[in-house]
Scaffold this motif. Structure first.
Motif, PDB file in Angstrom:
ATOM      1  N   PRO A  27       0.822  -1.216   0.000  1.00 38.68           N
ATOM      2  CA  PRO A  27       0.000   0.000   0.000  1.00 38.68           C
ATOM      3  C   PRO A  27       0.856   1.266   0.000  1.00 38.68           C
ATOM      4  O   PRO A  27       0.514   2.248  -0.684  1.00 38.68           O
ATOM      5  N   CYS A  28       1.953   1.239   0.725  1.00 43.59           N
ATOM      6  CA  CYS A  28       2.845   2.398   0.773  1.00 43.59           C
ATOM      7  C   CYS A  28       3.413   2.717  -0.607  1.00 43.59           C
ATOM      8  O   CYS A  28       3.455   3.887  -1.019  1.00 43.59           O
ATOM      9  N   GLN A  29       3.822   1.692  -1.345  1.00 44.82           N
ATOM     10  CA  GLN A  29       4.397   1.916  -2.670  1.00 44.82           C
ATOM     11  C   GLN A  29       3.347   2.424  -3.651  1.00 44.82           C
ATOM     12  O   GLN A  29       3.640   3.262  -4.509  1.00 44.82           O
ATOM     13  N   ARG A  30       2.115   1.942  -3.532  1.00 50.06           N
ATOM     14  CA  ARG A  30       1.050   2.437  -4.401  1.00 50.06           C
ATOM     15  C   ARG A  30       0.826   3.935  -4.182  1.00 50.06           C
ATOM     16  O   ARG A  30       0.559   4.678  -5.130  1.00 50.06           O
ATOM     17  N   LEU A  31       0.925   4.363  -2.935  1.00 52.50           N
ATOM     18  CA  LEU A  31       0.774   5.787  -2.646  1.00 52.50           C
ATOM     19  C   LEU A  31       1.948   6.592  -3.183  1.00 52.50           C
ATOM     20  O   LEU A  31       1.773   7.689  -3.723  1.00 52.50           O
ATOM     21  N   LEU A  32       3.166   6.045  -3.057  1.00 51.58           N
ATOM     22  CA  LEU A  32       4.344   6.746  -3.567  1.00 51.58           C
ATOM     23  C   LEU A  32       4.287   6.896  -5.087  1.00 51.58           C
ATOM     24  O   LEU A  32       4.787   7.883  -5.638  1.00 51.58           O
ATOM     25  N   ASP A  33       3.687   5.938  -5.763  1.00 44.47           N
ATOM     26  CA  ASP A  33       3.596   5.982  -7.220  1.00 44.47           C
ATOM     27  C   ASP A  33       2.421   6.823  -7.706  1.00 44.47           C
ATOM     28  O   ASP A  33       2.323   7.103  -8.909  1.00 44.47           O
TER      29      ASP A  33
END
Length: 217
Positions: free
Chosen positions: A171-177
């Motif tokens: 979920p964190c990476q989806r937000l960063l992208d």
């Protein structure tokens, strides 16, 4: 990011009578970012306080709130809170008897609640604090370090379905992208990744889980 589904889970054992702990779960549909809080019973005051606490810690702005038809969500006090915010939002609800209307959060009831606390009755008010500490550690562990795939398409071919999934991401990476997250929040998320240890979080989770379950025996 920001459209979240909400649900509650009863830690009542075999009966809904009396007072006991409930778990509140909020899941972001876009990223899968999930937060939990334990509340005593499920009165509007406790649920509202828990929602405010979750919102203050979210790495994105809450733009939508979708729930089932439970009285803990469908009440004047919570509606007024959403309307009187600096940026008001219109809460929505699913259709009665259609759990698929809140499918994103429903699937978290097992992985983020039952896997940690089981199905037994929790009627000790003093366990609220350690349970919320457990949920905080569990949330960080899953949101920052645990990748999952999202269903992006389903095609029916005769009696069979062919499902397509996206690339596994946390979920964190989806937000960063996401282009919808501003740079300040992305910097916060990057620092969060750098300052957390999955091994330390897992040890903390195991310790808190063991402490809670020992008190329930």
């Amino acid at each position: 990011p920001g459209l979240m589904e909400a649900d509650t889970v009863a830690h009542c054992g075999d009966t809904l009578e009396g007072n006991f702990v409930w778990s509140l779960t909020l899941t972001d549909i876009f990223s899968g970012w999930t937060e939990n809080r334990a509340v005593w019973n499920k009165g509007y005051a406790g649920v509202k306080t828990a929602i405010i606490g979750i919102e203050e810690q979210l790495p994105f702005s809450l733009t939508g709130f979708h729930s089932d038809n439970g009285g803990e969500f469908i009440n004047y006090h919570l509606f007024r809170y959403f309307q009187e915010r600096d940026v008001p939002l219109q809460p929505t609800r699913g259709r009665p008897w259609h759990k698929d209307d809140t499918a994103h959060v429903e699937q978290k009831n097992y992985t983020h609640v039952r896997m940690l606390l089981g199905y037994q009755r929790i009627e000790d008010h003093n366990l609220l604090r350690p349970i919320n500490q457990l949920y905080e550690a569990w949330g960080l562990f899953n949101n920052v370090f645990c990748a999952s795939r999202k269903l992006v398409g389903k095609i029916k071919d005769g009696s069979r379905y062919t499902r397509r999934y996206d690339r596994a991401q946390t979920p964190c990476q989806r937000l960063l992208d996401s282009p919808h997250i501003d740079q300040a929040k992305k910097t916060y998320l990057t620092e969060l990744i750098c300052n957390l240890s999955p091994f330390q979080l897992k040890r903390q989770i195991d310790h808190l889980q063991d402490k809670i379950l020992r008190q329930l025996r």
